[in-house]
Design a protein around this motif. Structure first.
Motif, PDB file in Angstrom:
ATOM      1  N   UNK A  48     -61.815 -42.695 111.775  1.00  0.00           N
ATOM      2  CA  UNK A  48     -61.574 -44.132 111.695  1.00  0.00           C
ATOM      3  C   UNK A  48     -62.280 -44.857 112.833  1.00  0.00           C
ATOM      4  N   UNK A  49     -62.657 -46.099 112.588  1.00  0.00           N
ATOM      5  CA  UNK A  49     -63.234 -46.918 113.658  1.00  0.00           C
ATOM      6  C   UNK A  49     -62.276 -47.013 114.837  1.00  0.00           C
ATOM      7  N   UNK A  50     -62.796 -47.285 116.050  1.00  0.00           N
ATOM      8  CA  UNK A  50     -61.913 -47.420 117.213  1.00  0.00           C
ATOM      9  C   UNK A  50     -60.842 -48.489 117.013  1.00  0.00           C
ATOM     10  N   UNK A  51     -59.733 -48.297 117.679  1.00  0.00           N
ATOM     11  CA  UNK A  51     -58.601 -49.215 117.623  1.00  0.00           C
ATOM     12  C   UNK A  51     -58.713 -50.212 118.774  1.00  0.00           C
ATOM     13  N   UNK A  52     -58.696 -51.503 118.463  1.00  0.00           N
ATOM     14  CA  UNK A  52     -58.717 -52.548 119.486  1.00  0.00           C
ATOM     15  C   UNK A  52     -57.295 -52.995 119.752  1.00  0.00           C
ATOM     16  N   UNK A  53     -56.952 -53.126 121.021  1.00  0.00           N
ATOM     17  CA  UNK A  53     -55.613 -53.550 121.426  1.00  0.00           C
ATOM     18  C   UNK A  53     -55.713 -54.846 122.215  1.00  0.00           C
TER      19      UNK A  53
END
Length: 279
Positions: free
Chosen positions: A270-275
């Motif tokens: 999965x694409x990176x998770x942005x927080x």
């Protein structure tokens, strides 16, 4: 080499530095070409969306090898034809580099090597810009009316210190600014050694300076959260985690809360998770 997005006009500005004819290509949000903005020779602009008619640009040319750089690198450019419409009254007598560059001859051929350190400077946040040039002693706020408002002045002046201390900015809020302090030992950089650095928080109200650590409660064992160099609303930061890292942390029992719950919807590709971080 640099990209700006005009959310209102739905236009993407893409700057191509490394060519004999530097230019800015303009596309619509679907990737269809619209026009080209010509650039003068020896001009490496970092692009920021400023207003409906204008790009704010920072000229990086010459900083890599410290040859032929501009002393007035902050300019405003027309989105329509690429002409310069204004500039900021910031004059830098001497500019500093984040890179160590050396030249050698190998097998009769001249070779150039370099090693650099990622150090952020200007930042767009909310309706304002943070102007934090490595070579300046003052950090400014730039308003939509092009007003330069001093925020921090450092003492002693940059040019009086040896080794040089470069500042990077991670985040600015209504109450404080987060800074990186980098002691630039160019010989160490060239030899592959680490550069001494620390993270500081400056409190605008009290004037106090403290070392800080930013932690994510969903990763209790994490030593520090790194804030990305991104365009954000006011009092907001962004950090990023790869899906593979989150799965690895979960496998070690080091993931909690919202991030652990989110993991149920992800796989390792999965694409990176942005927080989003709110202050």
């Amino acid at each position: 080499n640099s990209i700006a997005f005009d959310e209102k006009a739905k236009e993407v500005f893409v700057c191509e530095w490394f060519s004999s004819n530097p230019k800015i290509l303009v596309y619509d949000e679907n990737g269809a070409y619209k026009r080209t903005l010509p650039c003068p020779p020896n001009f490496w602009p970092n692009l920021y969306n400023f207003d409906d008619e204008t790009l704010f640009v920072y000229d990086d040319y010459g900083i890599f090898d410290m040859e032929g750089y501009s002393h007035t690198p902050y300019l405003f450019m027309s989105k329509k034809d690429g002409s310069f419409t204004d500039s900021l009254n910031i004059h830098l007598p001497v500019r500093l580099s984040n890179a160590s560059v050396w030249r050698v001859e190998e097998n009769g051929q001249p070779m150039t090597y370099s090693r650099s350190m990622r150090i952020s400077y200007n930042r767009s946040y909310g309706k304002n810009f943070l102007i934090a040039d490595w070579s300046a002693d003052t950090i400014y706020r730039l308003t939509p009316q092009k007003e330069l408002q001093p925020m921090i002045v450092r003492k002693p002046p940059m040019q009086s210190t040896d080794p040089k201390i470069l500042l990077s900015n991670f985040l600015v809020t209504d109450k404080f600014i987060l800074l990186g302090v980098h002691k630039m030992d160019y010989d160490a950089l060239r030899n592959g050694s680490d550069i001494s650095q620390k993270q500081l928080m400056y409190d605008f109200e009290t004037g106090e300076i403290n070392v800080y650590r930013l932690k994510n409660k969903d990763i209790p064992t994490s030593t520090n959260v790194m804030i990305m160099d991104a365009i954000t609303p006011e009092n907001t930061g962004i950090t990023m985690y790869t899906a593979a890292l989150l799965f690895d942390l979960d496998g070690k029992g080091e993931l909690r809360g919202d991030l652990k719950e989110l993991l149920n919807t992800l796989n390792e590709e999965t694409n990176p998770v942005l927080v989003k971080i709110k202050f």
